[in-house]
Scaffold this active site. Sequence first.
Site, PDB file in Angstrom:
ATOM      1  N   GLU A 149     -32.784 -50.980  28.614  1.00 36.94           N
ATOM      2  CA  GLU A 149     -32.351 -52.111  27.784  1.00 36.94           C
ATOM      3  C   GLU A 149     -31.184 -51.708  26.887  1.00 36.94           C
ATOM      4  O   GLU A 149     -30.257 -52.496  26.661  1.00 36.94           O
ATOM      5  CB  GLU A 149     -33.542 -52.622  26.974  1.00 36.94           C
ATOM      6  N   GLU A 169     -42.758 -51.121  32.199  1.00 33.78           N
ATOM      7  CA  GLU A 169     -43.643 -51.756  31.218  1.00 33.78           C
ATOM      8  C   GLU A 169     -44.868 -52.417  31.824  1.00 33.78           C
ATOM      9  O   GLU A 169     -45.913 -52.521  31.182  1.00 33.78           O
ATOM     10  CB  GLU A 169     -42.852 -52.804  30.400  1.00 33.78           C
TER      11      GLU A 169
END
Length: 709
Positions: A149, A169
């Site tokens: 990210e 995740e």
Amino acid sequence: MRMIDPKRHAALEELTRERLTLGVPAAQQPEHAATYRHWRWYLDDARICWVIFDKEGVSTNTLSADVLTELDALLSEAAKSNPRALVIRSAKANGFAAGAEIGDFRTMIVAAEVRSLVSRGVAVLDRLAKFPAPTVAVVHGFCLGGGLELALACRIRIARDDARLGFPEIMLGLHPGLAGTWRSLDIAADPVEAMTMMLTGRTLNARRAKRLNLVDTVVPERHIAAAVQWAADGKLRLVRGLPVKARAMLLAPSRAVIASRMAAEAEKRAPRKHYPAPYALIDLWREHGGNPASMRGAETESFARLITGETAQNLIRVFFLREKLKAYGKGAAGTIAHVHVIGAGVMGGDIAAWCVARGLRVTLQDQSYALVAPAIKRAAAFFAKRGSGLNRRDALDRLIPDPRGIGLGQADLVIEAVPEKLDIKRAVYAATEPRMKPGAILATNTSSIRLEELRKSLARPEHFIGIHFFNPVAKMPLVEVVTHDQLDPQAKQTTLAFVNRLDKLPLPVKSSPGFLVNRVLAPYILEALLAMDEGIKPELIDQVALDFGMPMGPIELADTVGLDVAQHVAQTLKGSAAASIPELPDWFAKRVEEGKLGRKTGQGLYKWVDGTPQKAKLDAKPDLFLEDRLILPLLNATMSCLRQGVVEDEDGADAGVIFGTGFAPFRGGPMHYARQRGIERIIYTLEELANQHGSRFSPDPGWREIASS
């Protein structure tokens, strides 16, 4: 400005020797290393601002709240220097960043608190995305989760050819939360592939990430500086704008159809009632995939709901349980370079192959070359499947057939993997120990026999230990390291470190019949067999276990491990005072006598075709009463192991049962599940089952001890 820490300069010099391109400060520009704990930045002669991510005190970068706070301040300071470009690069040799700091979220149970923390992080990455000069992420090694990210917030991404990018995740019951969903989908050449990456947690190599537009160019380390210069000059060829096919996929009707297919595929791997994260991500894309601004806010809300939910909190707990097991094995395993395996059956052969795949030299002994040959053949197939990361020819050169046991005298570790019979194992030790070099460790892969029985004739019992791998070796992460009261502590630590080196999870367990995993599995499987004996269909029994969250039903599991093995473990445990084990049904022993041993013979409790059990369709719905009948004996046995000190604490017990049996990870482990359900309720239900089915269900005394405390 404070004095620059000389230790940080020493670290920079060391990293330079690692050949990482970190930029060189211009002679007239001060280095800003002393300003921040986790970052340093400086301008080079071309007025390119190098921002070096070097999280203090750890070997791996992660994004924590303080890391992002410092980055926010650094961006303000760097902007004042009016650089031509800003480059973010990790100073860690192992990679760019591993993701967000999971520990920041462990105690967060209020969604508003999570939203606030995540929103602050997204704001910092937004600031990076809007920096007044071109921003460049230079990625090497792993770039995962929050690390990806961070890279996506830069306008240009340069990857080294060893880079691995991904969003893991989902393994924690989450989806990306720092704008990773909408940033990746906004640039992906194939939104479905980007969604698949997030839904599976799989990583992409640099070339595949480039095809997906997650990176702009892939270069070797020696060309990093040139690629950065081209990016700063605007000469780097960038692919911007989505292909027609990708734009079509983002239309609402297309998203609806594709999302439905994704949900159907996800249900096969992770049922919605147990694992909400994949479906939350699919819903995000279905509802907001065509509008990044809308998806941005929805992502934060969805992430906050997930991370404060029971599944994510339990899976985060499992993450730290894994780290606990890894910590057992911290230390030097460098003393073990040559492993000698005795027994070239399925277990011995697969242990040997796994050791070779991890870079060790292995000699494999059995009574003849003909008996070793099948193991070599299986190993060659295994090495071929490992892909480019393993040189198949070099690996086969390190796996040496050794029927005469010539390697015994050179081996640092000898692993015995012969049949599970006391007299056979003792005979092997009598022939083996005198030929071993001084200081070498002798290990047994026994699954159930106490080491006190095995060690009786040994001259050096202090160098004798259990290393219990699980079948299949390549897939099962846990290894029980079995100790006893005469074991040399250094031999124990060397063995734990050796298991760590194999990329397995070492769990120290005390010598006891069945140790932890088989001791816990036995009553679970046996109760399933007794239910089957009462006329309950095996398909229904298995479905109850699957509905609870087990990876495989107990009937299928018995067939998979082999009915002969299950019978041996049951007999071993029944002969000890350590566990309350019921008698096996008569028909079970008859099947073993007839050679109907399960998957390996094609017939057991099920008929097997091409490695698949042939199950009848269910004509009845599973019930919670049967679920308790199966699961509570497993919990009861776990408590018994704890009370008797087979494992040192509840975390160790939970970790061992999760990674050794596949116990529903989203429940956080058997002891954690018991506490969440309520200890008094567990005791009451066990007593009710004991009244109906017998004393095998009697609550272990340990339950009352922890209930009273």
